[in-house]
Enzyme design. Sequence first.
Site, PDB file in Angstrom:
ATOM      1  N   HIS A  71      -7.696  -4.507  10.029  1.00  0.00           N
ATOM      2  CA  HIS A  71      -7.145  -4.583   8.958  1.00  0.00           C
ATOM      3  C   HIS A  71      -6.147  -5.382   8.103  1.00  0.00           C
ATOM      4  O   HIS A  71      -4.937  -5.145   8.891  1.00  0.00           O
ATOM      5  CB  HIS A  71      -7.075  -3.215   8.529  1.00  0.00           C
ATOM      6  CG  HIS A  71      -5.570  -2.163   8.810  1.00  0.00           C
ATOM      7  ND1 HIS A  71      -5.972  -0.296   9.234  1.00  0.00           N
ATOM      8  CD2 HIS A  71      -4.805  -2.728   9.109  1.00  0.00           C
ATOM      9  CE1 HIS A  71      -5.244  -0.498   9.379  1.00  0.00           C
ATOM     10  NE2 HIS A  71      -3.663  -1.148   9.692  1.00  0.00           N
ATOM     11  N   ASN A 121      -7.609  -2.531  14.022  1.00  0.00           N
ATOM     12  CA  ASN A 121      -8.730  -3.325  13.951  1.00  0.00           C
ATOM     13  C   ASN A 121      -9.030  -4.824  13.198  1.00  0.00           C
ATOM     14  O   ASN A 121     -10.307  -4.902  11.918  1.00  0.00           O
ATOM     15  CB  ASN A 121      -9.323  -1.925  12.658  1.00  0.00           C
ATOM     16  CG  ASN A 121      -8.676  -1.901  12.259  1.00  0.00           C
ATOM     17  OD1 ASN A 121      -8.041  -2.227  11.715  1.00  0.00           O
ATOM     18  ND2 ASN A 121      -9.709  -0.105  11.212  1.00  0.00           N
ATOM     19  N   GLU A 146      -9.740  -1.765   5.220  1.00  0.00           N
ATOM     20  CA  GLU A 146     -10.661  -1.438   6.598  1.00  0.00           C
ATOM     21  C   GLU A 146     -11.687  -2.606   7.017  1.00  0.00           C
ATOM     22  O   GLU A 146     -12.480  -3.040   5.803  1.00  0.00           O
ATOM     23  CB  GLU A 146     -11.003  -0.203   6.492  1.00  0.00           C
ATOM     24  CG  GLU A 146     -10.363   1.448   6.376  1.00  0.00           C
ATOM     25  CD  GLU A 146      -9.424   0.750   7.544  1.00  0.00           C
ATOM     26  OE1 GLU A 146      -8.921   0.015   8.500  1.00  0.00           O
ATOM     27  OE2 GLU A 146      -8.382   2.487   7.536  1.00  0.00           O
ATOM     28  N   ASP A 197       0.954  -1.464   0.068  1.00  0.00           N
ATOM     29  CA  ASP A 197      -0.246  -0.089   0.030  1.00  0.00           C
ATOM     30  C   ASP A 197       1.039   1.553  -0.003  1.00  0.00           C
ATOM     31  O   ASP A 197       2.019   1.207   0.490  1.00  0.00           O
ATOM     32  CB  ASP A 197      -1.190   0.052   1.349  1.00  0.00           C
ATOM     33  CG  ASP A 197      -0.073  -0.727   2.501  1.00  0.00           C
ATOM     34  OD1 ASP A 197       1.333  -0.673   2.629  1.00  0.00           O
ATOM     35  OD2 ASP A 197      -0.983  -0.874   3.312  1.00  0.00           O
TER      36      ASP A 197
HETATM   37  C1  F6R Z   1       1.539  -1.170   6.087  1.00  0.00           C
HETATM   38  C2  F6R Z   1      -0.050  -2.444   5.949  1.00  0.00           C
HETATM   39  C3  F6R Z   1      -1.207  -2.169   7.479  1.00  0.00           C
HETATM   40  C4  F6R Z   1      -0.172  -2.387   8.901  1.00  0.00           C
HETATM   41  C5  F6R Z   1      -0.438  -2.350   9.960  1.00  0.00           C
HETATM   42  C6  F6R Z   1       0.003  -2.709  11.639  1.00  0.00           C
HETATM   43  O1  F6R Z   1       2.245  -1.266   4.772  1.00  0.00           O
HETATM   44  O2  F6R Z   1      -0.289  -2.092   4.985  1.00  0.00           O
HETATM   45  O3  F6R Z   1      -1.889  -2.295   7.302  1.00  0.00           O
HETATM   46  O4  F6R Z   1       0.704  -3.519   8.713  1.00  0.00           O
HETATM   47  O5  F6R Z   1      -1.212  -0.800   9.993  1.00  0.00           O
HETATM   48  O6  F6R Z   1       0.629  -1.606  11.839  1.00  0.00           O
HETATM   49  P1  F6R Z   1       2.382  -1.378  12.506  1.00  0.00           P
HETATM   50  O7  F6R Z   1       3.065  -2.590  11.778  1.00  0.00           O
HETATM   51  O8  F6R Z   1       2.438   0.176  12.293  1.00  0.00           O
HETATM   52  O9  F6R Z   1       1.201  -2.045  13.700  1.00  0.00           O
END
Ligand code: F6R
Length: 243
Positions: free
Chosen positions: A138, A136, A143, A67
Amino acid sequence: MRLYRAKDYNDMSRKAANIISAQIILKPDCVLGLATGSTPIGTYQQLIARYQEGDLDFSQVRTANLDEYRGLTRDNDQSYYYFMYHNLFKEVNIDMANTNIPDGTNPDSAAEAARYDQVIRDLGGVDLQLLGMGHNGHIGFNEPSDAFDKGTHCVDLQPSTIEANKRFFASIDDVPKQAYTMGIQTIMSARKILLLVSGAEKAEILHKALCGPITPHVPASVLQLHNDVTVVADEAALSKFDQ
Ligand code: F6R
């Protein structure tokens, strides 16, 4: 699904780096699906150390990131391009021409989504997709919603995601409100998936994702349907499994 229990974040990172190293050694021109965020930073550091020790060669490795924030340029220090360049790519012998990240500056979301899906098809698909998970549930920036999204698309980030990510920005108003992300179908098309989860604040959602019903309201729950998923989580993240 294989579940590896790590002692802590460092142990999780070491175990994850072992799995990614094995993938690169077995298939030097493999396609790695990569993630950003706090979770994989330790894993990238381990991979860099192995490269420096002469045990890993990235010269043929190809990558596709999950992403990118919409509207951020590559040189913005909060863009995922910047993150990947500084946390991994510039430290190893990867050919930058072999790295792929959605283009956050493309204002035409349909065109960018189609372009990125074609990039992944042209790579021949992803061999090993690395994932973190949001509070959440994701994965990528898929989401919670009423339906699983398919291919790459533009998403409106949820308030909880904006809140979680504000730690990287000067203020919450600076956090982009939209992102381009691989869809659930794109992620599920990877031949292997490696999900990393660390920390007590993710214990409840990790338990729901792996043991609860498969629902787009917990996007990571879809991983229960994939036939080659490895989860590496630390003890804090696995605390709900002990009860
Ligand atoms: C990042 C991504 C997100 C993160 C998720 C967890 O490329 O796609 O899904 O993996 O938000 O983020 P952290 O690791 O910062 O808790």
